[in-house]
Design a protein around this motif. Structure first.
Motif, PDB file in Angstrom:
ATOM      1  N   VAL A  32      37.372  16.588 -19.313  1.00 25.88           N
ATOM      2  CA  VAL A  32      36.409  15.507 -19.142  1.00 25.88           C
ATOM      3  C   VAL A  32      35.139  16.058 -18.493  1.00 25.88           C
ATOM      4  O   VAL A  32      35.205  16.797 -17.514  1.00 25.88           O
ATOM      5  N   VAL A  33      33.988  15.741 -19.077  1.00 24.78           N
ATOM      6  CA  VAL A  33      32.715  16.182 -18.504  1.00 24.78           C
ATOM      7  C   VAL A  33      32.267  15.126 -17.507  1.00 24.78           C
ATOM      8  O   VAL A  33      32.206  13.944 -17.826  1.00 24.78           O
ATOM      9  N   LYS A  34      31.965  15.562 -16.320  1.00 25.13           N
ATOM     10  CA  LYS A  34      31.630  14.639 -15.239  1.00 25.13           C
ATOM     11  C   LYS A  34      30.270  15.027 -14.677  1.00 25.13           C
ATOM     12  O   LYS A  34      30.071  16.186 -14.287  1.00 25.13           O
ATOM     13  N   LYS A  35      29.377  14.049 -14.662  1.00 27.94           N
ATOM     14  CA  LYS A  35      28.067  14.316 -14.030  1.00 27.94           C
ATOM     15  C   LYS A  35      28.258  14.276 -12.522  1.00 27.94           C
ATOM     16  O   LYS A  35      28.917  13.378 -11.997  1.00 27.94           O
ATOM     17  N   PHE A  36      27.639  15.242 -11.850  1.00 32.32           N
ATOM     18  CA  PHE A  36      27.871  15.343 -10.414  1.00 32.32           C
ATOM     19  C   PHE A  36      26.626  15.912  -9.754  1.00 32.32           C
ATOM     20  O   PHE A  36      25.984  16.825 -10.270  1.00 32.32           O
TER      21      PHE A  36
END
Lengths: 667, 290
Positions: A32-36
């Motif tokens: 899962v790509v997670k913006k952080f």
């Protein structure tokens, strides 16, 4: 030691190792790509954890891949093997079949057979697969070879001598086919037997995989046996017929035959020629012949046979080396009155011109042996006749059939009776088709007049010699018939029309002969095959009515249960109890010979006897012993396998546990 | 509605608190802050000898009676103060959902503070910064000024990178007079940039309060399993096993906040850590007079 796989095709499963690798890569690459916002701290932290994470990932990946590899290996059955000389000294797939038919009870044949089987087991080379099975099985499952000698010893210890006659060749073929999947190059069946001629359909019996060990020890074992016992009822006495046979090449003199029945014991000394049979009758007078003997009353008798002082008896001769066939049992019952009704559709004053003249003579001749009661009635009398007391009904050129008589016939067949229908000029096809549609095995079309012969067909109800002589029969006229689905054409005519058609109906059978019972349309009744064919009708299994009380070991026995009973109990001669559901009311465990008791709610209903098959008493041996496989042994080396797949199974389990532990430690 | 970001309940609870400048300011209007000018406050400050030009009404005649010399009583002069509230509207401030979004939290905190400052008579200006840009509305006093302030704070859109020094320079151009600066930011930029900004504020003698807004995820890092993280400002990607790096991350973010606190102390600014999980009244109480 070398390494091999018994199921190498399963090695394709090794490709499944790619699954954890792919899963690992997928989890790394396409998670899962997670913006952080604080990625820079992640990057800084990654350095610390990456080494540990990499180690964990690699370890888990390795463990998971190994689990898969080990499981695949379990299915591929890895085995260590070494080479050993082929032949008797080498490993083999061996089926040991121990003859436990009752003829093996002669002397110590059976004990010697067990000893021989035990020797074979102990000398079986390492790496061999084997099995031990009885010739006469009692419903055991599929034969399957095993590599452990302990299993073979257990198999041998479970074999008991039976009271049954059996088909050797069928069983041996089963044993050989069960070796098909066993590893090893040499596959053979060892049959330890008395080499009795009976039981072999094919006397040659030479199979390259079959090795026969004869444990009889005698070239021509002698045996005498009680081979038959039957009863016929007179007005105030019962006559018990005792058949004693001498299965040896020497005459037997002054054999003491004893009949025990109703508290009386009658004896006679018999002289029996070599290979001969002597029939001796014992007449037991008394009041036990109670009640009316007319067939119509048979159904009204209570279950506890009210014949008087005795219901069963036994006959015996002095015990010889095969004791089991020296005693025979009988239970008196209605079933022993085999009642035959012959309906003459065209009676004449001159009996010889009557439609049923030859049929009645044939039936009477047979009744002298079987004790059957013959009743001949004309068409008119038949229409009012109740068939419940009959076992076999012949209709010969019967022109008048009413709905009532058709229904009576149908119910008769349902109960287990046998109906044999001969046609003739009085039979109207349309009337038969309409009234007897449920009964007839075929639709009647029209009379056809042309000279044709019977086409001999191998028929199970006729002895072999009858089949060969059927071509004597010439038919000038017949009624063309088209069999209904489910009917079986037993005999055909040249040109394709059927001559004899059979249909199973309820518990009984219906036979249709498309020509006459007399000589007006054919010469069937005056040929030598007529009598055996008529006897075949009498012997038809379905023709036994519900009162049958005497059976042979291994028979499937229909139990007469009273209405309303859910289950009955059958008690064997040794006291074993079998509960029978009255829904099926079938008893299939008649393994012992003797008198059985049928009981319901603690009350004895009736008894029946089970006797050994007299064919097994004839100990005459096969003249030529079948050739063994020794000459067929392939020279060279064979592989001795040692299974190691279990270690891989344990390894897979341990790896699985390790993987779970590693996950717990690293999480 | 502009009122959406104003936490009225919090503001109501904080109405008894005052936000004072710790040093003297050159306020133009009467307020609550100590002025550099001596004034007419009831709070006595000192005596000084009368000079020409002093107001005679300030002469302490009792003292003259005792000493025959004219002394003038000097009183504290309380003036109002200008506040400059600067909200970080860089892309990283968009992290979080609903009320816990950092920008939303920052706007609510700023709006509530602005409301309270206006109520105590101060003038308040507000703006946002991202990249090198600054969008600012000038300071004014009066309760009615809350509306444009709220409109400004409500309209903030996150974009760009976090930069402090350049926007501050621009803000200092606007706030030449005495003013206190309130910076609400996640401060996710180079520490040198932050230090430079603090240097500028100190050099300009501006009282500064820094609200360091962080989302709970940024503090606790409660993610599980392998994940690919995309930086919200630099688009940099990194694949990590969240479980594996959690401890290291927490350590680093803790060190980061400690260094910021230290820097702020060094440059005489007040540092208030304001996680979005924390009610806005708590960081406000920290800087209020109690």
């Amino acid at each position: 030691m070398n390494f091999s796989f018994l199921n190498p095709l399963f090695l394709i499963g090794i490709a499944a190792v790619a699954l954890p690798v792919i899963a690992h890569l997928i989890s790394r690459k396409s998670g899962v790509v997670k913006k952080f916002p604080a990625v820079r701290f992640l990057i800084a932290s990654r350095g610390d954890a990456s080494a540990r994470s990499r180690l964990r990932d690699l370890l888990l990946l390795l463990l998971r891949a190994l689990v898969i590899v080990f499981l695949v290996l379990v299915f591929a059955k890895p085995a260590l093997f070494s080479f050993a000389p082929a032949g008797s000294g080498g490993p083999k797939a061996l089926a040991i079949i121990v003859d436990n038919s009752f003829s093996m009870g002669y002397g110590d044949n059976f004990e010697r057979a067990r000893e021989k089987a035990s020797e074979l087991i102990e000398t079986l080379p390492d790496g061999s697969f084997g099995m031990v099975a009885p010739l006469v099985a009692r419903g055991e499952g599929r034969l399957s070879p095993s590599s452990g000698k302990e299993a073979l010893r257990e198999g041998l210890s479970g074999i008991r001598i039976s009271s049954t006659y059996t088909d050797n060749e069928k069983r041996l073929e089963e044993a050989f086919s069960s070796l098909k999947d066993a590893p090893g190059q040499t596959k053979e069946v060892v049959f330890i037997t008395d080499l009795q001629k009976n039981g072999w359909q094919n006397e040659k019996a030479d199979r390259d995989w079959l090795d026969i060990i004869d444990v009889s020890g005698e070239a021509a074992p002698a045996n005498h046996a009680v081979t038959g016992i039957d009863a016929s009822y007179g007005k105030d006495a019962v006559t018990l017929g005792l058949s004693v046979s001498n299965f040896s090449d020497k005459p037997e003199e002054q054999i003491l035959a004893t009949m025990s029945a109703g508290g009386e014991e009658l004896s006679a000394y018999l002289d029996i020629p070599p290979g001969g049979t002597v029939l001796n009758e014992f007449t037991i007078p008394g009041e036990y012949i109670s009640g009316d003997k007319s067939p119509g009353d048979a159904q009204d008798r209570p279950f506890d046979n009210d014949r008087g002082a005795f219901k069963e008896g036994s006959a015996g001769i002095p015990r010889d080396r095969l004791a089991v066939d020296d005693t025979r049992y009988i239970v008196l019952s209605d079933g022993d009155d085999f009642n035959v009704l012959i309906v003459d559709g065209d009676p004449r004053e001159d009996a010889r011109l009557s439609e049923t003249y030859y049929l009645a003579r044939a039936a009477e001749t047979i009744s002298e042996i079987t004790g059957a009661h013959i009743t001949v009635k004309d068409n008119e009398s038949f229409l009012g006749e109740k068939l419940s007391g009959y076992d076999l009904v012949f209709l010969a050129n019967v022109g008048d059939v009413t709905e009532g008589s058709a229904k009576e016939l149908r119910e008769f067949a349902d109960r287990g009776g046998t109906a044999v229908i001969f046609l003739g000029e009085r039979v109207r096809a349309s009337s038969y088709n309409a009234l007897l549609k449920d009964l007839l095995p075929a639709e009647l079309i029209a009379e056809e007049e042309r000279e044709v012969k019977i086409v001999p067909l191998p028929q199970p109800i006729f002895p072999k010699e009858v089949g060969e002589r059927l071509s004597q029969v010439g038919v000038r006229k017949h009624i063309k018939a088209v069999p209904y689905p489910g009917a079986e054409v037993l005999l055909g005519l040249e040109g394709g029309d059927p001559f004899m058609i059979k249909k199973s109906l309820g518990k009984g059978s219906v036979f249709l002969i498309t020509s006459t019972a007399d000589t007006s349309w054919n010469n069937f009744s005056i040929t030598t095959v007529f009598l055996p064919v008529v006897k075949g009708f009498l012997d038809t299994p379905g023709s036994a009515n519900e009162g049958r009380r005497n059976f042979t070991v291994g028979d499937t026995i229909a139990i007469d249960a009273p209405a309303g009973a859910d289950r009955v109990e059958v008690i064997s001669p040794s006291g074993k109890r079998y509960v029978i559901d009255t829904g099926s009311a079938i008893f299939e465990k008649a393994y012992e010979h003797g008198i059985y008791t049928v009981r319901e709610s603690g009350k004895d209903l009736y008894k029946f006897s089970v006797n050994v098959d007299p064919r097994e008493s004839n100990l005459v041996k096969l003249e030529t012993a079948p050739e063994g496989p020794d000459a067929e042994i392939t020279p060279g080396l064979v592989k001795i396998y040692r299974d190691i797949w279990r270690y891989f199974l344990w390894g897979a389990v341990m790896l699985f546990i390790s993987e779970a532990a590693a996950r717990a430690v690293f999480s | 509605m502009a009122n959406g970001i104003l936490d009225i309940e919090t503001a109501s609870r904080l109405r008894r608190f005052y936000f004072r400048s710790p040093s003297r300011v050159r306020g133009r209007k009467a307020g609550i802050h100590k002025s550099l000018y001596k004034g007419i406050s009831p709070d006595f400050l000192e005596y000084k000898e009368y000079n020409r030009g002093d107001e005679l009404r300030q002469v302490d005649w009792r003292l003259y009676g005792r000493h025959d010399r004219l002394y003038v009583k000097k009183f504290e002069d309380e003036v109002n103060l200008a506040w400059c509230i600067l909200v970080d509207s860089s892309a990283s401030m968009s992290y979080g959902e609903g009320g816990s979004q950092k920008l939303r939290y920052a706007a609510t905190l700023s709006a509530t503070l602005a409301y309270l400052l206006l109520r105590q008579g101060d003038s308040v200006g507000a703006g946002s910064f991202s990249g090198n840009g600054l969008s600012l509305i000038p300071p004014r006093a009066g309760n009615s000024y809350i509306t444009p302030l709220l409109d400004k704070l409500e309209s903030l859109k996150p974009s760009g990178r976090t930069a402090l020094a350049e926007p501050l320079l621009k803000a200092l151009e606007v706030f030449k007079q005495d003013a206190s600066f309130v910076i609400v930011s996640d401060l996710l930029t180079d520490e040198s940039e932050i230090e430079k900004a603090l240097q500028l504020l100190k050099a300009a003698k501006k009282e500064t309060v820094i609200f360091h807004v962080l989302h709970e995820d940024e503090i606790d890092f409660g993610f599980r399993g392998p994940l690919e993280f995309l930086d919200m400002e630099s688009d940099e990607k990194v694949i990590v096993d969240a479980d594996a790096i959690r401890d290291g991350y927490r350590k680093r973010i803790r060190e980061f906040t400690e260094r910021l606190k230290s820097l702020c102390h060094e440059y005489e600014s007040r540092y208030v850590l304001s996680p979005t999980s924390r009610p806005v009244e708590e960081p406000l109480i920290e800087i209020a007079d109690k």
